[in-house]
Write an enzyme that holds these catalytic residues in place. Structure first.
Site, PDB file in Angstrom:
ATOM      1  N   LEU A 130       0.836  -1.206   0.000  1.00 46.86           N
ATOM      2  CA  LEU A 130       0.000   0.000   0.000  1.00 46.86           C
ATOM      3  C   LEU A 130       0.874   1.262   0.000  1.00 46.86           C
ATOM      4  O   LEU A 130       0.727   2.130  -0.837  1.00 46.86           O
ATOM      5  CB  LEU A 130      -0.925  -0.021   1.228  1.00 46.86           C
ATOM      6  CG  LEU A 130      -1.817   1.195   1.442  1.00 46.86           C
ATOM      7  CD1 LEU A 130      -2.826   1.336   0.309  1.00 46.86           C
ATOM      8  CD2 LEU A 130      -2.575   1.084   2.780  1.00 46.86           C
ATOM      9  N   ALA A 135       3.144   8.540  -0.120  1.00 47.96           N
ATOM     10  CA  ALA A 135       1.844   8.233   0.506  1.00 47.96           C
ATOM     11  C   ALA A 135       2.013   7.183   1.592  1.00 47.96           C
ATOM     12  O   ALA A 135       2.125   5.992   1.316  1.00 47.96           O
ATOM     13  CB  ALA A 135       0.867   7.731  -0.552  1.00 47.96           C
ATOM     14  N   SER A 137       0.965   7.831   5.781  1.00 47.83           N
ATOM     15  CA  SER A 137      -0.233   8.057   6.602  1.00 47.83           C
ATOM     16  C   SER A 137      -1.422   8.410   5.709  1.00 47.83           C
ATOM     17  O   SER A 137      -2.546   7.974   5.955  1.00 47.83           O
ATOM     18  CB  SER A 137       0.006   9.209   7.589  1.00 47.83           C
ATOM     19  OG  SER A 137       1.086   8.910   8.427  1.00 47.83           O
ATOM     20  N   GLU A 367       1.667   0.520  10.735  1.00 45.04           N
ATOM     21  CA  GLU A 367       0.233   0.258  10.916  1.00 45.04           C
ATOM     22  C   GLU A 367      -0.485   1.416  11.604  1.00 45.04           C
ATOM     23  O   GLU A 367      -1.299   1.213  12.492  1.00 45.04           O
ATOM     24  CB  GLU A 367       0.017  -1.046  11.692  1.00 45.04           C
ATOM     25  CG  GLU A 367       0.315  -2.254  10.839  1.00 45.04           C
ATOM     26  CD  GLU A 367      -0.229  -3.542  11.413  1.00 45.04           C
ATOM     27  OE1 GLU A 367      -0.938  -3.503  12.433  1.00 45.04           O
ATOM     28  OE2 GLU A 367       0.073  -4.581  10.829  1.00 45.04           O
ATOM     29  N   GLU A 371       0.363   9.504  15.958  1.00 40.78           N
ATOM     30  CA  GLU A 371      -0.422  10.715  15.685  1.00 40.78           C
ATOM     31  C   GLU A 371      -1.711  10.370  14.939  1.00 40.78           C
ATOM     32  O   GLU A 371      -2.779  10.921  15.238  1.00 40.78           O
ATOM     33  CB  GLU A 371       0.416  11.708  14.863  1.00 40.78           C
ATOM     34  CG  GLU A 371       1.622  12.277  15.596  1.00 40.78           C
ATOM     35  CD  GLU A 371       2.786  11.289  15.732  1.00 40.78           C
ATOM     36  OE1 GLU A 371       2.833  10.299  14.981  1.00 40.78           O
ATOM     37  OE2 GLU A 371       3.653  11.508  16.603  1.00 40.78           O
TER      38      GLU A 371
HETATM   39  C1  LIG Z   1       9.103  -1.947   9.504  1.00 38.21           C
HETATM   40  C2  LIG Z   1       8.000  -1.381   8.655  1.00 38.21           C
HETATM   41  C3  LIG Z   1       7.157  -2.258   7.987  1.00 38.21           C
HETATM   42  C4  LIG Z   1       6.142  -1.764   7.155  1.00 38.21           C
HETATM   43  N1  LIG Z   1       5.371  -2.641   6.436  1.00 38.21           N
HETATM   44  C5  LIG Z   1       4.488  -2.169   5.525  1.00 38.21           C
HETATM   45  C6  LIG Z   1       3.782  -3.068   4.663  1.00 38.21           C
HETATM   46  O1  LIG Z   1       3.941  -4.288   4.741  1.00 38.21           O
HETATM   47  N2  LIG Z   1       2.938  -2.545   3.739  1.00 38.21           N
HETATM   48  C7  LIG Z   1       2.723  -1.199   3.611  1.00 38.21           C
HETATM   49  O2  LIG Z   1       1.959  -0.818   2.750  1.00 38.21           O
HETATM   50  N3  LIG Z   1       3.378  -0.313   4.427  1.00 38.21           N
HETATM   51  C8  LIG Z   1       4.258  -0.765   5.372  1.00 38.21           C
HETATM   52  N4  LIG Z   1       4.954   0.111   6.179  1.00 38.21           N
HETATM   53  C9  LIG Z   1       4.732   1.553   6.025  1.00 38.21           C
HETATM   54  C10 LIG Z   1       3.956   2.160   7.178  1.00 38.21           C
HETATM   55  O3  LIG Z   1       2.607   1.772   7.110  1.00 38.21           O
HETATM   56  C11 LIG Z   1       4.159   3.684   7.102  1.00 38.21           C
HETATM   57  O4  LIG Z   1       5.498   3.938   7.480  1.00 38.21           O
HETATM   58  C12 LIG Z   1       3.198   4.450   8.006  1.00 38.21           C
HETATM   59  O5  LIG Z   1       1.896   4.374   7.508  1.00 38.21           O
HETATM   60  C13 LIG Z   1       3.609   5.922   8.142  1.00 38.21           C
HETATM   61  O6  LIG Z   1       3.799   6.504   6.895  1.00 38.21           O
HETATM   62  P1  LIG Z   1       5.161   7.312   6.579  1.00 38.21           P
HETATM   63  O7  LIG Z   1       6.308   6.492   7.057  1.00 38.21           O
HETATM   64  O8  LIG Z   1       5.133   7.691   5.159  1.00 38.21           O
HETATM   65  O9  LIG Z   1       5.102   8.584   7.498  1.00 38.21           O
HETATM   66  P2  LIG Z   1       4.352   9.964   7.136  1.00 38.21           P
HETATM   67  O10 LIG Z   1       2.954   9.700   6.740  1.00 38.21           O
HETATM   68  O11 LIG Z   1       5.214  10.746   6.221  1.00 38.21           O
HETATM   69  O12 LIG Z   1       4.357  10.674   8.558  1.00 38.21           O
HETATM   70  C14 LIG Z   1       5.528  11.290   9.099  1.00 38.21           C
HETATM   71  C15 LIG Z   1       5.171  11.884  10.457  1.00 38.21           C
HETATM   72  O13 LIG Z   1       4.185  12.895  10.295  1.00 38.21           O
HETATM   73  C16 LIG Z   1       3.035  12.580  11.087  1.00 38.21           C
HETATM   74  N5  LIG Z   1       1.843  12.990  10.350  1.00 38.21           N
HETATM   75  C17 LIG Z   1       1.450  12.552   9.112  1.00 38.21           C
HETATM   76  N6  LIG Z   1       0.317  13.166   8.759  1.00 38.21           N
HETATM   77  C18 LIG Z   1      -0.037  13.987   9.786  1.00 38.21           C
HETATM   78  C19 LIG Z   1      -1.129  14.887  10.034  1.00 38.21           C
HETATM   79  N7  LIG Z   1      -2.131  15.017   9.167  1.00 38.21           N
HETATM   80  N8  LIG Z   1      -1.145  15.579  11.207  1.00 38.21           N
HETATM   81  C20 LIG Z   1      -0.151  15.412  12.108  1.00 38.21           C
HETATM   82  N9  LIG Z   1       0.901  14.589  11.935  1.00 38.21           N
HETATM   83  C21 LIG Z   1       0.951  13.879  10.806  1.00 38.21           C
HETATM   84  C22 LIG Z   1       3.068  11.071  11.284  1.00 38.21           C
HETATM   85  O14 LIG Z   1       2.346  10.681  12.417  1.00 38.21           O
HETATM   86  C23 LIG Z   1       4.566  10.845  11.429  1.00 38.21           C
HETATM   87  O15 LIG Z   1       4.973  11.174  12.728  1.00 38.21           O
HETATM   88  C24 LIG Z   1       5.951  -0.349   7.027  1.00 38.21           C
HETATM   89  C25 LIG Z   1       6.789   0.531   7.748  1.00 38.21           C
HETATM   90  C26 LIG Z   1       7.800   0.032   8.534  1.00 38.21           C
HETATM   91  C27 LIG Z   1       8.714   0.992   9.257  1.00 38.21           C
END
Ligand SMILES: Cc1cc2nc3c(=O)[nH]c(=O)nc-3n(C[C@H](O)[C@H](O)[C@H](O)COP(=O)(O)OP(=O)(O)OC[C@H]3O[C@@H](n4cnc5c(N)ncnc54)[C@H](O)[C@@H]3O)c2cc1C
Length: 392
Positions: A130, A135, A137, A367, A371
């Protein structure tokens, strides 16, 4: 009458898993710590994992959450929570065989035959694709496209942070669908690696058993039969899988790790003497251990409540966010306190504390970040979807 005591049968299953962990997994800890300190894998390599799965299967531990029609034990959520909590009391990351991700049960019969059954049998490895570089959060903002071309679809884009992405034989890929130049929402596709996608592993601070990778799709052509669900229905498929993970899997990790860490803390506090007295006699040490215990008790009750709701068809949307937020934050507080109680020993690679310190940090990110879960809880309260503190 409120009763949070699992049934005798559920407790007996948990005891079987506890025995398995003590006999088969904990004895591997020292070697894996040593291997990691020497730059080797800090997780079970596939051959080690397969051998353990075989031994677990012989002990009857197979298909824990799998419906009976697929040969599984179909245990309820409470039993699954207890089992998962026991498994997570060691950092040796192991999962029993005979299971498949929940999302695969939502597929049509043809897809179940092709993907679900071989995944249960351990013949195929799945990944859930996903997240993208732009993309995370805000997953709805994904940019990977599936453009209709005759009877086929052409997939282009990049997925990232995908657990088991480098090992997977096939991926459930979420795409922005375009038909006759018009956007038709997010649709999911099951795409075999042979169709032409590639993967590149990503190194992480901890939780290396996730084996995350970036997946690249460049003009990958798939037939319409690869579509998993209706055009535009992909996001609801994605959402179906998150509640269980947030409500009981993250909490089970927090419970298993915290319980073991508190045991380490008690032992160390009783044995380590400074300034002529065991640490256990110092107020700050007692309070630090007590704070861990209070949070562990709270986590267990939250998780049991979620598991009971899961078993009785209750609504998990609010509790999933509460539980995931609490699990991620409490286990990080616990590991930090327990490291502090151990001093340099906690920071060393002689003990699993530093390993967990790196591993559990990710629970505040994947997951659903802290936040994002807090935003859900706040919205539910402010919009009046739930009453403050309603637990039944
Ligand atoms: C070990 C690991 C395994 C994973 N496995 C999978 C998987 O199998 N499949 C998959 O699809 N994904 C997977 N992921 C991805 C994971 O789901 C994402 O890392 C997570 O959804 C957060 O997205 P991002 O890292 O892009 O952070 P971002 O969305 O860029 O967020 C960065 C920071 O900003 C904050 N933030 C974001 N939006 C807002 C808002 N509107 N208001 C205030 N604060 C905000 C967040 O809380 C975070 O602190 C994995 C990640 C890791 C680290």
């Amino acid at each position: 009458m409120l009763n949070f005591r699992p049934s005798d049968e559920e407790l007996a299953i948990a005891q079987t898993v506890r025995d398995f962990v003590s006999k088969e997994l904990k004895p591997l800890e020292a070697n894996i710590l040593q291997r990691g300190a020497n730059g080797g894998p800090e997780y079970l390599i596939p051959e080690e994992h397969a051998g353990l799965r075989e031994r677990a299967k012989n002990a009857g531990l197979w298909g824990i959450d799998t419906p009976e029609e697929y040969g599984g034990a179909d245990l309820n959520w409470v039993a699954q929570l207890l089992i998962e909590s026991e498994l997570r009391s060691t950092f040796v990351s192991f999962t029993f065989g005979g299971s498949a991700p929940e999302v695969l049960y939502t597929l049509g019969e043809e897809h179940k035959e092709r993907y679900l059954v071989p995944t249960i049998e351990g013949e195929k490895v799945f990944c859930f694709a996903l997240s993208e570089p732009g993309a995370g959060s805000d997953a709805r903002n994904l940019r990977t496209t599936a453009v209709k071309s005759g009877d086929d679809w052409i997939i282009n884009g990049e997925k990232t942070w995908i657990s088991w992405g480098n090992e997977a034989d096939y991926a459930l890929v979420f795409c922005r669908t375009v038909v006759d130049g018009e956007e038709r929402g997010i649709t999911s596709f099951l795409i075999d690696r042979e169709a032409g996608w590639t993967s590149t592993p990503i190194a992480l601070m901890g939780a290396s058993h996730h084996r995350v990778a970036t997946l690249s799709f460049q003009d990958v052509r798939v037939p319409d039969s690869a579509r998993a669900g209706d055009v535009g229905a992909g996001f609801s498929t994605a959402l179906q899988t998150i509640y269980r993970g947030r409500a009981i899997e993250g909490p089970a990790l927090a419970i298993g790790v915290s319980q073991r860490l508190i045991e380490f803390a008690i032992e160390h506090a009783n044995n380590r003497v400074t300034f002529g007295k065991p640490l256990a006699e110092r107020e700050n040490i007692k309070m630090s251990i007590a704070e861990c215990e209070v949070e562990l008790q709270a986590m267990k009750l939250l998780a049991l409540n979620a598991a009971w709701r899961g078993d009785t068809g209750g609504d998990l949307r609010h509790l999933a966010a509460v539980n995931k937020y609490y699990a991620g934050t409490m286990v990080n507080r616990v590991v930090d306190r327990v490291m502090q109680i151990h001093g340099a020993m906690g920071y060393s690679r002689e003990m699993p504390i530093e390993h967990w310190y790196r591993d559990v940090r990710v629970l505040r990110i994947l997951e659903g970040t802290d936040e994002i879960n807090l935003m859900t809880v706040g919205r539910n309260l402010l919009k009046g979807y739930v009453k403050p503190g309603a637990v039944y």
